[in-house]
Write a protein that holds these residues in place. Sequence first.
Motif, short mmCIF file in Angstrom:
data_model
loop_
_atom_site.label_atom_id
_atom_site.label_comp_id
_atom_site.label_asym_id
_atom_site.label_seq_id
_atom_site.Cartn_x
_atom_site.Cartn_y
_atom_site.Cartn_z
N ASP A 79 41.84 39.91 52.49
CA ASP A 79 42.79 40.10 51.41
C ASP A 79 43.38 38.77 50.96
O ASP A 79 43.88 38.00 51.77
N THR A 121 46.38 44.98 45.43
CA THR A 121 45.38 45.33 46.44
C THR A 121 44.66 46.66 46.17
O THR A 121 43.44 46.74 46.29
N ASP A 153 46.67 37.24 53.15
CA ASP A 153 47.63 37.73 52.15
C ASP A 153 49.06 37.66 52.68
O ASP A 153 49.98 37.23 51.97
N ASP A 179 40.32 40.49 47.15
CA ASP A 179 40.76 41.40 46.09
C ASP A 179 41.52 40.71 44.95
O ASP A 179 41.54 41.21 43.84
N HIS A 180 42.16 39.61 45.23
CA HIS A 180 42.98 38.90 44.23
C HIS A 180 43.38 37.57 44.85
O HIS A 180 43.26 37.38 46.06
N HIS A 215 51.26 38.23 43.61
CA HIS A 215 50.11 38.48 42.73
C HIS A 215 50.43 39.73 41.92
O HIS A 215 51.53 40.26 42.01
ZN LIG Z 1 45.59 42.30 48.48
#
Ligand SMILES: [Zn+2]
Length: 451
Positions: free
Chosen positions: A13, A49, A197, A244-245, A374
């Motif tokens: 993540d 997420t 993350d 994911d980001h 994010h």
């Molecule tokens: Zn995430």
Amino acid sequence: MSAPVKLLVVSVDAMHTDDIPFARTLPAFAQILQRASVAEIEGVYPSVTYPNHTAQTTGCPPATSGIFNNLQFQPGRGDTSEWFWDARAIRVPTIFAAAKAAGLSTAAVQWPVTANEQHVDHLVPEIASPQVFDGLEDQYRQTTDAATLHRYILPNLHLVHSDRRKGRYFDFVNHVSAEILRAERPDVMFVHLVEVDTARHAYGACGEHVHQALREVDATLGSYLEALAATGDLDRTNIAVVSDHGHVDTEQHTNLNTIFAERGFLRLDEEGGLVDWDVLCLGAGLSGQLFLAEGISPERRTQVEALLAELEADPVYRIEKIWPAAEARRVYGLDGPFEWVVESEPGVVVGMVTGRRPVVLRGDADYPGPVGAHGHAPRHGGQPVLIATGPSFTPGLDLGRRSMLDEAPTFAAVLGIDLPDAEGTIIEDLLRRRPGPAAGSTTPGPTDVGR
Ligand SMILES: [Zn+2]
């Protein structure tokens, strides 16, 4: 029946493409990266997420999958709003369903939006809404099968920390996922690791804390490689490390619900509880989604629109654009039961709290954090990765920039299955062709993807 090739997808993540050079210095990442092909991934908006992990298992953006935010819209619930934890909220078939239909065995550990997923044989769902359940044991009893519960979850629940700062589920997830991989040898397995993350939220997008989190992830990846080597599955397992980001450092909170309350567009009781509302913001980190009350009069709607135009024009709020949902659907593939999408400038949290100041700046004494966040439009900040290695993948390619929607159809192609509802396309250049009969090769066959 066991598949000729297997697929292990590990989501790190919030891993950025910029993390790859450091990752190469770590043993397990280095082993994976050695012959891997790599892409920079454009995620779906909002860059949070749950919509992105759902895109990774469906090939569909939020407008289609139904997972438009981490949080469900539950007005008045405030901090107790539920996340989209239940797989039945996803409106399109997942790769798990397609894999099961093809007779493949499946596993998922801590993958978002998988609770009650009927197509995962060994399921340890991520549950970010503990308030729904009567304790930790109950949350799993109600959301997965008895065999996984008794074999993997209950014996390891002591590894779940009560202290969130230790990473509540880190040790539990790392241990249980390696155990399932080793003992069950699933054909298809998806795992979600959140160390990176967590570090970025706490301390910012870049720094030594990210390296430390990557070291922790590397240890887990090492345990997977070890498990695959021990079972003899390493050579026939395709490994995809995805994320994911990315993150950006935060600079400001713009608290839209506070502004709506001050202007009389939502009403609070004496304790600050929501009484009713004309327009209400559901935050998605560095963006937001605005819901209109049902049955609102045309006059009132016009007043809401005038306020939004004023907020968008005033530089103090740092709102880049307020998109009508239909336009957000066309441009970003984002839609849901809301009327507008608030795209703030990078680093600006679209806050949904009341009881704080409308605008709070980084450095102010009442700045609530987080340091990194994010939810922004996917073109900003660190970019997610796709690192793919294994018998079905061409080694050593720099694939440039690809869409996250292409991941699920590509994974499906590796397994020789179809995801007809996916809106992305197979990354054909990543896939190694099955050797033709003339080649006389006895190499275990990479999946035939020539369709
Ligand atoms: Zn995430």
